[in-house]
Scaffold this active site. Structure first.
Site, mmCIF file in Angstrom:
data_model
loop_
_atom_site.group_PDB
_atom_site.id
_atom_site.type_symbol
_atom_site.label_atom_id
_atom_site.label_comp_id
_atom_site.label_asym_id
_atom_site.label_seq_id
_atom_site.Cartn_x
_atom_site.Cartn_y
_atom_site.Cartn_z
ATOM 1 N N ASP A 1 -30.172 -12.261 -13.929
ATOM 2 C CA ASP A 1 -29.574 -13.450 -13.545
ATOM 3 C C ASP A 1 -27.906 -13.529 -14.342
ATOM 4 O O ASP A 1 -27.915 -12.421 -15.185
ATOM 5 C CB ASP A 1 -29.938 -14.653 -14.223
ATOM 6 N N GLU B 1 -29.586 -21.247 -14.211
ATOM 7 C CA GLU B 1 -29.680 -22.344 -15.291
ATOM 8 C C GLU B 1 -29.715 -23.411 -14.339
ATOM 9 O O GLU B 1 -30.146 -24.620 -15.074
ATOM 10 C CB GLU B 1 -28.366 -21.845 -16.228
#
Length: 382
Positions: A71, A130
């Protein structure tokens, strides 16, 4: 060009200075691509989707593809580490350590651009872990289809483990999460005339109270579930009956089945409260791609066996955590394994003081290049 430890540390520090919120990682993507373009491209190609970058390596045997995902997004946190390479983006920080994640991925990628892998590899530099289920969005976009992995791996840094320690377990590593957003609407009025109003403070309070029975009375005691309501907003002053209440919270569960059961009970309670108080309820239960991170038994067995038998690796079997990670969605589609990489910090993930120890970077690269080589050698012989 296999990136050295010092080069990786310098890259990590550059990435740490430019954190960006999910789906806004344009500077980060530009930096990643500039590094990737310097690598040997003899069997490398890449493409982009929004702020994602997908890199494909053609292996010696092209009948199988191994995936590796990192990520790339930061958090809306103001950094307080005091580091010389602190965030240059005001109010944003790599407080979850995704700068470490990206750096390790680049180290692994650089190795396999020089040592051609036995099978195909797909590296996924994924946005919006997120805040916007970036893994789910990317998967559903179809961008991965032509380079779809047959199995996939990823890690999350862990401040509670010593730097470079590899942690993993069979079964669920992270919980699946679901947001709760409930709005109860009745009728406001004067505090002296409650019979002429419909008090949503009382209705909301009943909702909060009844929610507490879900884990204690609906969840199997030997399983796990969490329902937390962290926000309650109603009314404007003490002598006016509130006509609206807004309540927000989260569900956490170690299996998708349990998550859906808890969602079902939250919905039933909300609807029943609305019926008994003769008010309206608008309930949004939003899970997105934040499924439980349920490790595949075969790949995880291979992974743990390798890490435990490799003398250069320190391995710990870890307990499941109630934190969420959208890699769970990819694992619901592609068999694979997520693990922890220790970064040894007294501060937790998402803390404005989080400062992972950089010696974890090369240890993570070495452990994963070794495992992936061993795994792909085995796959190429099947």
């Amino acid at each position: 060009m296999i990136l050295s430890e010092q080069e990786l540390i310098e890259i990590r520090r550059e990435l740490h200075q430019i954190p960006e919120i999910g789906m806004e990682e344009f500077e980060t993507q530009k930096k990643l691509i500039s590094i990737i373009k310097k690598m040997n491209n003899e069997w490398l190609e890449f493409k982009t989707w929004k702020t994602a970058t997908i890199v494909h390596l053609r292996g010696i045997d092209e009948t199988h593809t191994v995936g590796y995902r990192t990520d790339i997004d930061g958090l809306p946190v103001t950094e307080e580490t005091g580091l010389s390479f602190s965030s240059k983006h005001k109010g944003k920080m790599h407080a979850c350590g995704h700068d470490i994640h990206m750096t390790v991925a680049l180290g692994i990628l650089s190795f396999f651009t020089e040592q051609r892998p036995n099978v195909n590899m797909t590296f996924i530099f994924q946005p919006a872990e997120e805040n916007a289920s970036g893994g789910k969005q990317l998967y559903e976009s179809g961008t991965l289809d032509s380079w779809m992995p047959d199995e996939i791996y990823a890690f999350h840094d862990n401040p509670g483990l010593k730097a470079g320690v590899i942690g993993c377990r069979q079964g669920t590593l992270f919980a699946g999460t679901c947001e709760i957003h409930a709005t109860f609407t009745g009728k406001s009025g004067h505090a002296a005339f409650p019979h002429n109003a419909n008090d949503m403070v009382v209705a909301g309070a009943y909702f909060v109270t009844q929610i507490q029975s879900i884990v204690s009375r609906n969840v199997d005691p030997i399983q796990s579930g969490v329902v937390t309501l962290g926000h309650f907003n109603a009314g404007t002053t003490g002598n006016v009956i509130a006509g609206k209440a807004q309540i927000d919270g989260t569900i956490r569960a170690l299996t998708q089945e349990m998550n859906l059961l808890i969602q079902k009970r939250v919905r039933k309670i909300a609807e029943s409260i609305a019926e008994s108080f003769e008010c309206e309820v608008d309930l949004d239960l939003h899970q997105g791609g934040y499924y439980p991170v349920e490790n595949n038994s075969e790949t995880t067995k291979e992974f743990i066996n390798y890490m435990m038998s490799t003398k250069e690796v320190v391995f710990e079997e870890t307990k499941p955590a109630m934190t969420g990670e959208d890699f769970g969605f990819l694992l619901s589609k592609i068999p694979g394994t997520m693990f922890w990489l220790g970064v040894d910090s007294p501060y937790s993930l998402h803390s404005e003081h989080l400062a992972p120890k950089e010696e974890a970077i090369m240890k993570g690269v070495d452990a994963m290049t070794g495992y992936l080589q061993a795994r792909m050698t085995k796959l190429s012989k099947k």
